[in-house]
Design a protein around this motif. Structure first.
Motif, PDB file in Angstrom:
ATOM      1  N   ALA A  67       0.898  -1.032   0.094  1.00  0.00           N
ATOM      2  CA  ALA A  67      -0.281   0.004  -0.045  1.00  0.00           C
ATOM      3  C   ALA A  67       0.701   1.365   0.027  1.00  0.00           C
ATOM      4  CB  ALA A  67      -1.013  -0.034   1.249  1.00  0.00           C
ATOM      5  N   MET A  68       1.857   1.313   0.774  1.00  0.00           N
ATOM      6  CA  MET A  68       2.832   2.456   0.806  1.00  0.00           C
ATOM      7  C   MET A  68       3.307   2.687  -0.627  1.00  0.00           C
ATOM      8  SD  MET A  68       4.731   1.942   4.323  1.00  0.00           S
ATOM      9  CE  MET A  68       6.136   2.837   3.973  1.00  0.00           C
ATOM     10  N   CYS A  69       3.877   1.694  -1.404  1.00  0.00           N
ATOM     11  CA  CYS A  69       4.361   1.835  -2.579  1.00  0.00           C
ATOM     12  C   CYS A  69       3.431   2.381  -3.638  1.00  0.00           C
ATOM     13  CB  CYS A  69       4.937   0.537  -3.111  1.00  0.00           C
ATOM     14  SG  CYS A  69       6.560  -0.179  -2.293  1.00  0.00           S
ATOM     15  N   VAL A  70       2.233   1.822  -3.348  1.00  0.00           N
ATOM     16  CA  VAL A  70       1.027   2.342  -4.380  1.00  0.00           C
ATOM     17  C   VAL A  70       0.772   3.801  -4.060  1.00  0.00           C
ATOM     18  CG1 VAL A  70      -1.094   2.173  -5.032  1.00  0.00           C
ATOM     19  CG2 VAL A  70       0.040   0.116  -4.717  1.00  0.00           C
ATOM     20  N   MET A  71       0.951   4.348  -2.882  1.00  0.00           N
ATOM     21  CA  MET A  71       0.559   5.531  -2.362  1.00  0.00           C
ATOM     22  C   MET A  71       1.537   6.336  -3.085  1.00  0.00           C
ATOM     23  SD  MET A  71      -1.774   7.280  -0.904  1.00  0.00           S
ATOM     24  CE  MET A  71      -1.738   9.003  -0.780  1.00  0.00           C
ATOM     25  N   PHE A 412      13.365   4.024  -5.956  1.00  0.00           N
ATOM     26  CA  PHE A 412      14.114   3.059  -6.668  1.00  0.00           C
ATOM     27  C   PHE A 412      13.167   2.599  -8.127  1.00  0.00           C
ATOM     28  CE2 PHE A 412      15.058   1.956  -2.105  1.00  0.00           C
ATOM     29  CZ  PHE A 412      16.072   2.122  -2.141  1.00  0.00           C
ATOM     30  N   PHE A 413      12.830   3.758  -8.661  1.00  0.00           N
ATOM     31  CA  PHE A 413      12.185   3.750  -9.912  1.00  0.00           C
ATOM     32  C   PHE A 413      13.128   3.151 -10.871  1.00  0.00           C
ATOM     33  CE2 PHE A 413      10.825   5.385 -14.219  1.00  0.00           C
ATOM     34  CZ  PHE A 413       9.627   4.910 -14.138  1.00  0.00           C
ATOM     35  N   PRO A 414      12.761   2.175 -11.939  1.00  0.00           N
ATOM     36  CA  PRO A 414      11.401   1.539 -12.010  1.00  0.00           C
ATOM     37  C   PRO A 414      11.429   0.219 -11.423  1.00  0.00           C
ATOM     38  CG  PRO A 414      12.645   1.324 -13.940  1.00  0.00           C
ATOM     39  CD  PRO A 414      13.453   2.123 -13.282  1.00  0.00           C
ATOM     40  N   TRP A 415      12.248  -0.212 -10.543  1.00  0.00           N
ATOM     41  CA  TRP A 415      12.758  -1.605 -10.218  1.00  0.00           C
ATOM     42  C   TRP A 415      11.376  -1.601  -9.097  1.00  0.00           C
ATOM     43  CZ3 TRP A 415      14.866  -3.476 -13.599  1.00  0.00           C
ATOM     44  CH2 TRP A 415      16.383  -2.654 -14.341  1.00  0.00           C
ATOM     45  N   THR A 417       8.484  -0.245  -8.626  1.00  0.00           N
ATOM     46  CA  THR A 417       7.170  -0.174  -9.393  1.00  0.00           C
ATOM     47  C   THR A 417       6.941  -1.501  -9.997  1.00  0.00           C
ATOM     48  OG1 THR A 417       7.494   2.183  -9.769  1.00  0.00           O
ATOM     49  CG2 THR A 417       5.770   0.984 -11.066  1.00  0.00           C
ATOM     50  N   TRP A 418       8.076  -2.031 -10.744  1.00  0.00           N
ATOM     51  CA  TRP A 418       7.480  -3.455 -11.317  1.00  0.00           C
ATOM     52  C   TRP A 418       7.447  -4.385 -10.257  1.00  0.00           C
ATOM     53  CZ3 TRP A 418       6.141  -4.372 -15.747  1.00  0.00           C
ATOM     54  CH2 TRP A 418       6.398  -3.724 -17.044  1.00  0.00           C
ATOM     55  N   ALA A 419       8.323  -4.414  -9.149  1.00  0.00           N
ATOM     56  CA  ALA A 419       8.181  -5.309  -7.883  1.00  0.00           C
ATOM     57  C   ALA A 419       6.716  -5.182  -7.657  1.00  0.00           C
ATOM     58  CB  ALA A 419       9.264  -5.165  -6.977  1.00  0.00           C
ATOM     59  N   THR A 420       6.157  -4.074  -7.237  1.00  0.00           N
ATOM     60  CA  THR A 420       4.976  -4.034  -6.804  1.00  0.00           C
ATOM     61  C   THR A 420       3.806  -4.516  -7.637  1.00  0.00           C
ATOM     62  OG1 THR A 420       5.686  -1.849  -5.731  1.00  0.00           O
ATOM     63  CG2 THR A 420       3.205  -2.142  -5.995  1.00  0.00           C
ATOM     64  N   LEU A 421       3.896  -4.295  -8.927  1.00  0.00           N
ATOM     65  CA  LEU A 421       2.965  -4.837  -9.760  1.00  0.00           C
ATOM     66  C   LEU A 421       3.031  -6.492  -9.810  1.00  0.00           C
ATOM     67  CD1 LEU A 421       3.620  -2.567 -13.067  1.00  0.00           C
ATOM     68  CD2 LEU A 421       1.285  -3.316 -11.987  1.00  0.00           C
ATOM     69  N   LEU A 422       4.329  -7.058  -9.754  1.00  0.00           N
ATOM     70  CA  LEU A 422       4.404  -8.425  -9.488  1.00  0.00           C
ATOM     71  C   LEU A 422       3.865  -8.908  -8.241  1.00  0.00           C
ATOM     72  CD1 LEU A 422       8.120  -9.050 -10.750  1.00  0.00           C
ATOM     73  CD2 LEU A 422       6.024  -9.528 -11.946  1.00  0.00           C
TER      74      LEU A 422
END
Length: 466
Positions: A67-71, A412-415, A417-422
């Protein structure tokens, strides 16, 4: 992709949003802190403890980190492009009109359905206090009061949420202090607990990692509500700096409140001591001798439900107003009152909310249950589109608005963001394999497919007309 430097509206020719400001920094800060602290934490956390045991702490860490990453992603885009449509506007800029239409209407549907749960839950508590007043009358009272507050000025919404959040945050802090004193054996008739309850009754992970993952599924949706901060930022006095400060102050503190509460609960008492249908907070407060613990928590949950009702009414009205502004909802909803409030958008949202409440009161186990299942996993779809939008918009924001990117940027963009999507993809897969979560996911997939189909038809007609 639209030119992001042109402003928050998607079509370059769209007029600026005619909504009045009025939200202060203190409103947004407390909305960020208190908006996500609701009945899901105070009551629903018991379901997570039942499957994960003390490992619920790890479950909340995982869900909270997601949730923190999405926010953080949403905050980055909202600082650069503050708009009342928030992530719906971002999705449209990043992916096209179909994405903005889909995520906007799905989120609106989610809010107006959940609004019914909150109104009914608060009415149930009030009816217990004053049995002579029927539950439907309490629902009517709450809906009328908060509709009236939202129709006058946005400042009313901010003030309600400010004081609601103060009460919820104060309750959490008091619980953490009392729990820590009980663990240390400082309170009367208590002795130091140590780590006994974390290692007994099957150990720290009595259900293994499978229990931890099941706990994540049970608690992840309790973090919904953070998104309203970025919707409200468009009506603040300084949208760019306000959302940056609100997101920075909220994320880690919320994680502390959630994880800290769970750590106290499973340390003070064995996880097996929790009783089905009873808030784990009540169980802990009863055990350390707090008088009338059940009634105290009833008051806290009551406040949390009214706070969520108020926030959802506000968020749904601004989302459908933004959709109308971009031509994705009836233009009649653009009518703005003297106080700068989109009154028709508020009335449209509360009208559907009233319908949802009636369905909940009349057919809670049939019609309304299907509606509730249909929005059960929508929050994850919204989060996934936020992440994809941020991936697409980051380089354009960096080129057009580098100064705003300095105020708040994704780690740590984009890594990451990708980890959050996974991680979200993994949650979807886990929901498919979980007997309890699977119906919600399938119904939500059906609702999403329906909205996507409508978006596709609109896109096809638009291209043919061109």
């Amino acid at each position: 992709m639209h030119d992001i430097a042109s402003g928050p509206q998607s079509p370059a020719e769209s007029p600026a949003e005619p909504l009045a400001g009025g939200l202060k920094q203190r409103h947004l800060t407390m909305l960020g802190l208190g908006g996500v602290i609701g009945a899901g934490l105070f009551v629903g956390s018991g379901a997570g403890i039942a499957v994960a045991g003390p490992g619920i702490v790890v479950s909340y860490l995982i869900a909270g980190a997601l949730a923190m990453c999405v926010m953080r992603m949403l905050g980055e885009m909202s600082v650069a492009l503050p708009a009342s449509g928030s992530f719906s506007v971002h999705a449209e800029r990043a992916l096209g009109r179909w994405a903005g239409f889909t995520v906007g209407w799905l989120y609106w549907f989610l809010l107006v359905v959940v609004l019914a749960v909150e109104a009914t839950g608060a009415a149930g508590i009030a009816h217990g206090w004053v049995p002579s007043v029927p539950q439907w009358a309490w629902v009517l009272l709450f809906m009328v009061v908060f509709t009236g507050a939202n129709l006058i000025t946005v400042k009313n919404f901010g003030e309600f949420e400010f004081w609601f959040a103060i009460m919820k945050v104060a309750a959490i802090v008091a619980f953490l202090v009392l729990g820590l004193l009980a663990i240390l054996g400082v309170l009367p008739d208590t002795s130091p607990v140590g780590l006994t309850h974390l290692t007994g009754q099957g150990g720290f992970l009595p259900g293994g990692w499978h229990g931890v993952i099941s706990g994540v599924l049970a608690v992840i949706f309790a973090f919904g509500g953070l998104e309203v901060v970025t919707i409200a930022a468009a009506e603040s006095d300084d949208p760019v700096r306000s959302v940056s400060r609100a997101v920075r102050s909220a994320t880690f503190r919320i994680l502390f409140f959630y994880v800290g509460s769970m750590a106290v609960i499973v340390t003070v008492l064995p996880w097996t001591a929790q009783r089905a249908g009873l808030s784990p907070y009540v169980t802990v407060l009863d055990s350390i001798g707090v008088p009338s613990a059940g009634q105290i928590m009833n008051i806290v949950v009551f406040v949390a439900l009214l706070s969520a009702l108020n926030a959802n009414l506000y968020g749904s009205s601004r989302m459908v107003f933004s959709l109308a502004e971009r031509g994705e909802a009836p233009r009649a909803l653009l009518k703005v009152g003297g106080g700068g409030v989109p009154r028709r958008a508020v009335l449209a949202s509360v009208a559907f909310g009233f319908v949802s409440v009636l369905l909940n009161l009349k057919w809670p186990d049939s019609v309304f249950l299907y509606m509730l299942n249909a929005v059960g996993a929508v929050l994850l779809f919204v989060w996934a589109l936020i992440a994809v939008s941020q991936l697409r918009l980051r380089r354009h924001i960096q080129a057009a608005l580098p100064d705003r990117l300095l105020l708040l940027r994704m780690w740590f963009f984009p890594w990451l963001t990708w980890a959050t999507l996974l991680a979200m993809a993994a949650v979807f897969v886990l929901m498919l394999t979980d007997d309890t979560a699977r119906p919600q996911l399938l119904w939500s997939l059906g609702a999403t497919a329906l909205v996507l189909a409508v978006a596709g038809v609109r896109e096809w007609r638009s291209r043919r007309a061109a």
